[in-house]
Design an enzyme around this catalytic site. Structure first.
Site, PDB file in Angstrom:
ATOM      1  N   ASP A  12      -2.447   6.890  -7.450  1.00  0.00           N
ATOM      2  CA  ASP A  12      -1.910   6.017  -6.385  1.00  0.00           C
ATOM      3  C   ASP A  12      -2.545   4.636  -6.374  1.00  0.00           C
ATOM      4  OD1 ASP A  12      -0.577   8.347  -5.527  1.00  0.00           O
ATOM      5  OD2 ASP A  12      -2.304   8.909  -4.310  1.00  0.00           O
ATOM      6  N   HIS A  40       5.555   7.261  -8.651  1.00  0.00           N
ATOM      7  CA  HIS A  40       5.328   5.828  -8.548  1.00  0.00           C
ATOM      8  C   HIS A  40       6.309   5.291  -7.527  1.00  0.00           C
ATOM      9  CE1 HIS A  40       2.864   5.636 -12.016  1.00  0.00           C
ATOM     10  NE2 HIS A  40       3.808   5.896 -12.880  1.00  0.00           N
TER      11      HIS A  40
HETATM   12  P1  GDP Z   1       0.974   4.765  -8.519  1.00  0.00           P
HETATM   13  O1  GDP Z   1       1.241   6.214  -8.619  1.00  0.00           O
HETATM   14  O2  GDP Z   1      -0.322   4.372  -9.122  1.00  0.00           O
HETATM   15  O3  GDP Z   1       2.105   3.944  -9.015  1.00  0.00           O
HETATM   16  O4  GDP Z   1       0.830   4.415  -6.973  1.00  0.00           O
HETATM   17  P2  GDP Z   1       1.877   4.649  -5.794  1.00  0.00           P
HETATM   18  O5  GDP Z   1       3.141   3.978  -6.109  1.00  0.00           O
HETATM   19  O6  GDP Z   1       1.935   6.075  -5.398  1.00  0.00           O
HETATM   20  O7  GDP Z   1       1.120   3.920  -4.592  1.00  0.00           O
HETATM   21  C1  GDP Z   1       0.967   2.592  -4.505  1.00  0.00           C
HETATM   22  C2  GDP Z   1       1.609   2.114  -3.216  1.00  0.00           C
HETATM   23  O8  GDP Z   1       1.110   0.842  -2.923  1.00  0.00           O
HETATM   24  C3  GDP Z   1       3.104   1.943  -3.310  1.00  0.00           C
HETATM   25  O9  GDP Z   1       3.689   2.198  -2.036  1.00  0.00           O
HETATM   26  C4  GDP Z   1       3.268   0.485  -3.711  1.00  0.00           C
HETATM   27  O10 GDP Z   1       4.512  -0.077  -3.299  1.00  0.00           O
HETATM   28  C5  GDP Z   1       2.140  -0.133  -2.954  1.00  0.00           C
HETATM   29  N1  GDP Z   1       1.514  -1.294  -3.575  1.00  0.00           N
HETATM   30  C6  GDP Z   1       1.240  -1.525  -4.892  1.00  0.00           C
HETATM   31  N2  GDP Z   1       0.549  -2.685  -5.021  1.00  0.00           N
HETATM   32  C7  GDP Z   1       0.383  -3.168  -3.766  1.00  0.00           C
HETATM   33  C8  GDP Z   1      -0.276  -4.312  -3.234  1.00  0.00           C
HETATM   34  O11 GDP Z   1      -0.864  -5.121  -3.927  1.00  0.00           O
HETATM   35  N3  GDP Z   1      -0.245  -4.464  -1.866  1.00  0.00           N
HETATM   36  C9  GDP Z   1       0.367  -3.586  -1.030  1.00  0.00           C
HETATM   37  N4  GDP Z   1       0.333  -3.811   0.270  1.00  0.00           N
HETATM   38  N5  GDP Z   1       0.976  -2.488  -1.505  1.00  0.00           N
HETATM   39  C10 GDP Z   1       0.984  -2.284  -2.850  1.00  0.00           C
END
Ligand code: GDP
Length: 426
Positions: A12, A40
């Site tokens: 995440d 994701h």
């Molecule tokens: P992954 O499995 O590593 O891709 O992570 P996830 O998608 O499960 O979790 C990341 C969450 O953070 C998602 O809801 C993204 O839209 C959000 N996100 C990613 N980068 C940023 C950021 O720089 N700022 C904010 N506020 N949210 C982010």
């Protein structure tokens, strides 16, 4: 040129967003491990998507998406995911599935559920997607490889053999209904018809692509601390989450992976059980969870509230090292704008001694966080496009983390959108 996007933490970290962004300049995007057990979240022109099995490149017309041999392939799930994005207006993506990928079977999901039931409170916090039973079978050499779907005689013999073995466990360990080989064979025939248009020798395809100078992106799932060898065993996932495994799970030479973009989160979060030294609780945690990610920190697959904590320099440095990070993308920095002071875990106290090395699980269970407090910046940094425009205390936070990680932070993410990224020349 081959690049990998992987996580340094517990998953995440925001890998989906970084992969989606880098997908723009990639020809091929490859999933090399895991399955549909983590997701994701991607926000783009077509809307908001939670992808679990499809690589994050499926939204671009110019990329080929590959499900590599290292993946736990849930065929109906893959099918549903393709249909869902097409329904939302995304052009039919070009997808290739490795003929050497193994198939996640319906009974893997059942065994996951039954085992969790059996263990009760002592469970491993599985997402019940069948991942652990799947990889157990793969290495016990009783898995089904995609190529086997196209061999009728083999399939018939094997379904009978597998059912015999599984039914002993179903009957005597779990006291659950047994498998019927005829039904299983029919399911496999359905799977064959669903997957047939996508199947090819993806390792050969990638070899040719490397030869032609194509840009290839390996997309990791979860993070270094969930790796079965180097993570918080046994509270780990069942396939390697490390960039090095990208070579195996995609079928390419290890020396071709030139760039390992390691995604690090500006604070900590984790789903499921397991040691988590810098974890915070109560109102402090609730507030960070509410403000975190994009609309709160809740699991993309399970919807479970994520456990929250401060940035852990010990765990993240170790995560970067085990990934072999060549550069770091620091994400969700915007979320911390509300804090007066920001604690950062810079050491672990274990049996009265402070260490900066990430230990094995038994010692980790005894570790207490040693915090250093950095001044907050108390403003919203979303919309800022250059590093110099960030408030001074925000830059100090980034540079403090960079020094702890010992890897250049080349990207700072200050919002969930594809364009919300600040590049740094370091
Ligand atoms: P992954 O499995 O590593 O891709 O992570 P996830 O998608 O499960 O979790 C990341 C969450 O953070 C998602 O809801 C993204 O839209 C959000 N996100 C990613 N980068 C940023 C950021 O720089 N700022 C904010 N506020 N949210 C982010």
């Amino acid at each position: 040129m081959v690049r990998a996007v992987v996580g340094a933490n517990w998953g995440d970290e925001g890998k989906g967003k970084i992969t989606d962004m880098l997908g723009q300049s990639s020809d091929i995007i490859v999933r090399f491990q895991g399955g549909s057990n983590a997701g994701h979240t991607i926000i783009n022109n077509y809307g908001k998507f939670a992808l679990h099995l499809l690589p994050s490149g499926v939204f671009y017309g110019h990329t080929t998406s590959i499900i590599g041999n290292g993946v736990a392939l849930n065929i109906p799930y893959l099918f549903r995911e393709i249909q869902e994005i097409v329904k939302k207006g995304v052009p039919e993506p070009k997808i290739l599935v490795s003929n050497r990928a193994q198939i996640l079977m319906p009974y893997h999901i059942l065994f996951d559920q039954y085992e969790e039931e059996r263990l009760g409170g002592k469970s491993f916090g599985s997402t019940k997607s069948g991942i652990a039973p799947f990889y157990s079978d793969k290495y016990a050499k009783i898995g089904f490889q995609v190529s086997e779907l196209f061999d009728d005689a083999l399939l018939e013999e094997k379904t009978v053999r597998i059912c015999e073995q599984k039914n002993v466990i179903l009957k005597y360990l779990y006291h659950k209904p047994e498998l019927d080989p005829k039904e299983l064979l029919a399911t496999l025939h359905e799977y064959r018809d669903m997957v047939a248009p996508y199947v090819c020798d993806t390792a050969a395809f990638l070899q040719e692509a490397i030869h032609e100078g194509k840009t290839i992106l390996l997309e990791g799932q979860l993070g270094a601390l969930k790796d079965p060898d180097f993570g918080i065993y046994p509270m780990v996932t069942s396939s390697s989450t490390l960039a090095a495994y990208g070579a195996i799970g995609a079928g390419i030479p290890p020396y071709e992976i030139k760039d390992i973009i390691t995604v690090v989160k500006a604070y900590s979060s984790a789903v499921g059980a397991g040691e988590f030294v810098s974890e915070i609780f109560g109102e402090e945690a609730d507030e960070l969870r509410r403000r975190g990610g994009d609309g709160g920190e809740f699991g993309a697959t399970t919807g479970r509230p994520r456990r929250m904590g401060w940035f852990d320099a010990v765990a993240s440095r170790y995560g970067c090292r085990m990934q072999g990070a060549t550069e770091v993308a620091l994400t969700v920095l915007d979320v911390l704008g509300y804090l007066e002071e920001i604690p950062v875990c810079v050491g672990y106290e274990i049996d009265g001694k402070v260490t900066k090395e990430f230990p094995t699980t038994a010692a980790l269970a005894k570790a207490k966080p040693v915090y250093e407090k950095l001044p907050g910046w108390k403003c919203d940094i979303r919309g800022i496009q250059t590093y110099e425009e960030l408030p001074e205390n925000c830059r100090r936070y980034v540079e403090f983390i960079e020094k702890e990680l010992n890897v250049p932070i080349t990207m700072v993410s200050n919002g969930p959108g594809r364009e919300e990224i600040i590049r740094r020349n370091v």
